[in-house]
Design a protein around this motif. Structure first.
Motif, PDB file in Angstrom:
ATOM      1  N   TRP A 170      46.054  96.069  -4.639  1.00 26.85           N
ATOM      2  CA  TRP A 170      46.715  95.758  -3.368  1.00 26.85           C
ATOM      3  C   TRP A 170      48.025  95.011  -3.615  1.00 26.85           C
ATOM      4  CZ3 TRP A 170      45.720  98.475   0.585  1.00 26.85           C
ATOM      5  CH2 TRP A 170      44.423  98.861   0.926  1.00 26.85           C
ATOM      6  N   LEU A 171      48.007  94.096  -4.577  1.00 24.49           N
ATOM      7  CA  LEU A 171      49.242  93.380  -4.912  1.00 24.49           C
ATOM      8  C   LEU A 171      50.309  94.362  -5.392  1.00 24.49           C
ATOM      9  CD1 LEU A 171      47.767  90.275  -6.789  1.00 24.49           C
ATOM     10  CD2 LEU A 171      48.850  90.272  -4.540  1.00 24.49           C
ATOM     11  N   ALA A 172      49.895  95.333  -6.202  1.00 27.89           N
ATOM     12  CA  ALA A 172      50.830  96.322  -6.723  1.00 27.89           C
ATOM     13  C   ALA A 172      51.407  97.197  -5.613  1.00 27.89           C
ATOM     14  CB  ALA A 172      50.138  97.196  -7.772  1.00 27.89           C
ATOM     15  N   LYS A 173      50.649  97.360  -4.522  1.00 27.11           N
ATOM     16  CA  LYS A 173      51.117  98.163  -3.389  1.00 27.11           C
ATOM     17  C   LYS A 173      52.027  97.372  -2.451  1.00 27.11           C
ATOM     18  CE  LYS A 173      47.121 101.254  -3.345  1.00 27.11           C
ATOM     19  NZ  LYS A 173      45.863 101.653  -2.670  1.00 27.11           N
ATOM     20  N   GLY A 174      52.173  96.071  -2.729  1.00 23.13           N
ATOM     21  CA  GLY A 174      53.100  95.271  -1.929  1.00 23.13           C
ATOM     22  C   GLY A 174      52.468  94.268  -0.995  1.00 23.13           C
ATOM     23  N   ILE A 175      51.140  94.129  -1.034  1.00 25.01           N
ATOM     24  CA  ILE A 175      50.495  93.134  -0.169  1.00 25.01           C
ATOM     25  C   ILE A 175      50.798  91.744  -0.704  1.00 25.01           C
ATOM     26  CG2 ILE A 175      48.328  92.353   0.830  1.00 25.01           C
ATOM     27  CD1 ILE A 175      49.354  95.168   1.693  1.00 25.01           C
ATOM     28  N   ASP A 176      51.327  90.917   0.148  1.00 26.90           N
ATOM     29  CA  ASP A 176      51.780  89.567  -0.217  1.00 26.90           C
ATOM     30  C   ASP A 176      50.677  88.558   0.072  1.00 26.90           C
ATOM     31  OD1 ASP A 176      53.022  87.135  -0.569  1.00 26.90           O
ATOM     32  OD2 ASP A 176      54.782  87.635   0.647  1.00 26.90           O
TER      33      ASP A 176
ATOM     34  N   PHE B 259      50.690  86.649   6.413  1.00 28.05           N
ATOM     35  CA  PHE B 259      49.615  86.720   7.394  1.00 28.05           C
ATOM     36  C   PHE B 259      49.280  88.198   7.529  1.00 28.05           C
ATOM     37  CE2 PHE B 259      47.776  87.066  11.594  1.00 28.05           C
ATOM     38  CZ  PHE B 259      47.032  85.901  11.747  1.00 28.05           C
ATOM     39  N   VAL B 260      48.179  88.611   6.911  1.00 30.30           N
ATOM     40  CA  VAL B 260      47.832  90.025   6.830  1.00 30.30           C
ATOM     41  C   VAL B 260      46.816  90.376   7.923  1.00 30.30           C
ATOM     42  CG1 VAL B 260      46.874  91.873   5.399  1.00 30.30           C
ATOM     43  CG2 VAL B 260      48.270  90.061   4.348  1.00 30.30           C
ATOM     44  N   ALA B 261      47.163  91.369   8.734  1.00 31.72           N
ATOM     45  CA  ALA B 261      46.249  91.899   9.746  1.00 31.72           C
ATOM     46  C   ALA B 261      45.757  93.254   9.248  1.00 31.72           C
ATOM     47  CB  ALA B 261      46.965  92.057  11.084  1.00 31.72           C
ATOM     48  N   CYS B 262      44.441  93.407   9.117  1.00 30.05           N
ATOM     49  CA  CYS B 262      43.905  94.632   8.533  1.00 30.05           C
ATOM     50  C   CYS B 262      43.075  95.421   9.541  1.00 30.05           C
ATOM     51  CB  CYS B 262      43.070  94.327   7.292  1.00 30.05           C
ATOM     52  SG  CYS B 262      41.578  93.333   7.596  1.00 30.05           S
TER      53      CYS B 262
ATOM     54  N   GLY C 127      57.861  85.720  11.649  1.00 31.87           N
ATOM     55  CA  GLY C 127      57.010  85.164  10.598  1.00 31.87           C
ATOM     56  C   GLY C 127      56.745  86.196   9.527  1.00 31.87           C
ATOM     57  N   LYS C 128      56.026  85.768   8.501  1.00 28.52           N
ATOM     58  CA  LYS C 128      55.717  86.665   7.388  1.00 28.52           C
ATOM     59  C   LYS C 128      54.420  87.403   7.694  1.00 28.52           C
ATOM     60  CE  LYS C 128      56.661  85.289   3.179  1.00 28.52           C
ATOM     61  NZ  LYS C 128      56.545  84.644   1.843  1.00 28.52           N
ATOM     62  N   PHE C 129      54.519  88.517   8.394  1.00 37.38           N
ATOM     63  CA  PHE C 129      53.375  89.338   8.788  1.00 37.38           C
ATOM     64  C   PHE C 129      53.315  90.606   7.946  1.00 37.38           C
ATOM     65  CE2 PHE C 129      54.001  86.846  12.635  1.00 37.38           C
ATOM     66  CZ  PHE C 129      52.721  86.641  13.108  1.00 37.38           C
ATOM     67  N   GLN C 130      52.106  91.072   7.684  1.00 39.47           N
ATOM     68  CA  GLN C 130      51.887  92.397   7.128  1.00 39.47           C
ATOM     69  C   GLN C 130      50.707  93.041   7.849  1.00 39.47           C
ATOM     70  OE1 GLN C 130      51.466  91.849   2.818  1.00 39.47           O
ATOM     71  NE2 GLN C 130      53.613  92.440   2.543  1.00 39.47           N
ATOM     72  N   PHE C 131      50.795  94.346   8.047  1.00 39.18           N
ATOM     73  CA  PHE C 131      49.740  95.096   8.722  1.00 39.18           C
ATOM     74  C   PHE C 131      49.282  96.228   7.803  1.00 39.18           C
ATOM     75  CE2 PHE C 131      52.152  92.962  11.898  1.00 39.18           C
ATOM     76  CZ  PHE C 131      51.261  92.646  12.918  1.00 39.18           C
TER      77      PHE C 131
ATOM     78  N   MET D 166      40.030  92.356   2.727  1.00 36.11           N
ATOM     79  CA  MET D 166      39.578  91.344   3.687  1.00 36.11           C
ATOM     80  C   MET D 166      39.749  89.942   3.114  1.00 36.11           C
ATOM     81  SD  MET D 166      36.361  92.770   5.949  1.00 36.11           S
ATOM     82  CE  MET D 166      35.182  92.896   4.614  1.00 36.11           C
ATOM     83  N   GLU D 167      39.527  89.791   1.808  1.00 31.96           N
ATOM     84  CA  GLU D 167      39.699  88.481   1.180  1.00 31.96           C
ATOM     85  C   GLU D 167      41.163  88.067   1.115  1.00 31.96           C
ATOM     86  OE1 GLU D 167      37.638  88.304  -2.549  1.00 31.96           O
ATOM     87  OE2 GLU D 167      35.735  88.962  -1.677  1.00 31.96           O
ATOM     88  N   MET D 168      42.066  89.025   1.280  1.00 35.03           N
ATOM     89  CA  MET D 168      43.503  88.744   1.265  1.00 35.03           C
ATOM     90  C   MET D 168      44.089  88.699   2.674  1.00 35.03           C
ATOM     91  SD  MET D 168      44.412  91.389  -1.852  1.00 35.03           S
ATOM     92  CE  MET D 168      46.113  90.898  -2.091  1.00 35.03           C
ATOM     93  N   SER D 169      43.250  88.944   3.686  1.00 29.78           N
ATOM     94  CA  SER D 169      43.742  89.074   5.065  1.00 29.78           C
ATOM     95  C   SER D 169      43.490  87.824   5.895  1.00 29.78           C
ATOM     96  CB  SER D 169      43.074  90.284   5.741  1.00 29.78           C
ATOM     97  OG  SER D 169      43.434  91.486   5.096  1.00 29.78           O
ATOM     98  N   SER D 170      44.136  87.775   7.046  1.00 34.89           N
ATOM     99  CA  SER D 170      44.014  86.644   7.968  1.00 34.89           C
ATOM    100  C   SER D 170      43.308  87.003   9.267  1.00 34.89           C
ATOM    101  CB  SER D 170      45.406  86.090   8.299  1.00 34.89           C
ATOM    102  OG  SER D 170      46.083  85.693   7.127  1.00 34.89           O
TER     103      SER D 170
END
Length: 234
Positions: free
Chosen positions: A43-49, A53-56, A81-85, A122-126
């Motif tokens: 997931w990190l390699a795919k760009g997940i920061d 604040f990650v919404a999955c 803000g720093k959001f990712q979906f 999920m462990e990387m998400s908010s």
């Protein structure tokens, strides 16, 4: 009680003492830990920061889920803000929504995801998203239980029993289906109140452990079937 009546209406009969409603629930058995850690690296390699604040979301990218409103909301909150979906899954509308989000670098469509990938994300998400369409006939679908297992607050557009459970247990928020503004408000609230968001996730996990694990539900169902059998043969 509403779900039971819904089933009885289909069956065309009155309620009986032996009738029961069984929720889907979710298993607490986790995937292999080493696999989950490998998937985190992927997931990190795919760009997940990990700082975002990650919404999955995991599920069908089709007619039953309102992904369009999620994309519209993502475009509004991203400058704030720093959001990712991360919208995982496949379906008939996948290419349509990919085109809609083509200019947004914070929206990811990884396609179908397996259990270790889900656990890792999920462990990387908010927050876990439940973007159900207007008129959705679900009552307690499995997606919120999956988010409960991942200790994520649930952000859902489904009214009725799920909304009542989220509110009563302080395990998430509900917005009106198709309401971009309400989804934006909920996302910004959770973003700016991380402690409350974290506690909502913990509340959901506690609720799952107490009432909605597949193991607990299986035991309760076995008790009920034993009761029914004893009534029939006594």
């Amino acid at each position: 009680q509403r779900k039971l009546q819904y089933g009885l209406d289909f069956a065309g009969r009155q309620s009986r003492e032996t009738d029961v409603v069984v929720p889907l629930g979710y298993s607490l058995k986790s995937p292999d830990r080493a696999e989950v850690e490998r998937e985190k690296e992927n997931w990190l390699a795919k760009g997940i920061d990990p700082e975002a604040f990650v919404a999955c979301y995991f599920g069908t990218i089709g007619n039953f889920f309102d992904i369009e409103t999620v994309i519209k909301a993502a475009k509004i909150v991203s400058p704030q803000g720093k959001f990712q979906f991360v919208l995982g899954g496949d379906g008939s509308k996948l290419q349509t929504f990919k085109k809609m989000a083509a200019t947004e670098k914070n929206i990811f469509f990884p396609g179908w995801v397996n259990r270790p990938q889900i656990q890792a994300l999920m462990e990387m998400s908010s927050v876990g998203l439940g973007p159900y369409r207007i008129g959705a006939r679900m009552s307690l679908p499995n997606k919120p239980f999956e988010y409960f297992a991942g200790r994520l607050p649930v952000l859902s557009s489904l009214t009725g029993e799920l909304e009542e459970i989220l509110t009563a247990n302080k395990a998430g928020l509900t917005y009106r289906a198709d309401s971009t503004s309400e989804l934006v408000d909920c996302l910004l609230y959770l973003y700016h109140n991380r402690d409350q968001a974290y506690q909502m996730g913990m509340n959901g996990r506690k609720l799952l452990e107490e009432k909605y694990t597949t193991e607990f539900i299986s035991q309760e169902m076995l008790k009920h079937l034993t009761y029914v059998a004893q009534r029939n043969y006594s």
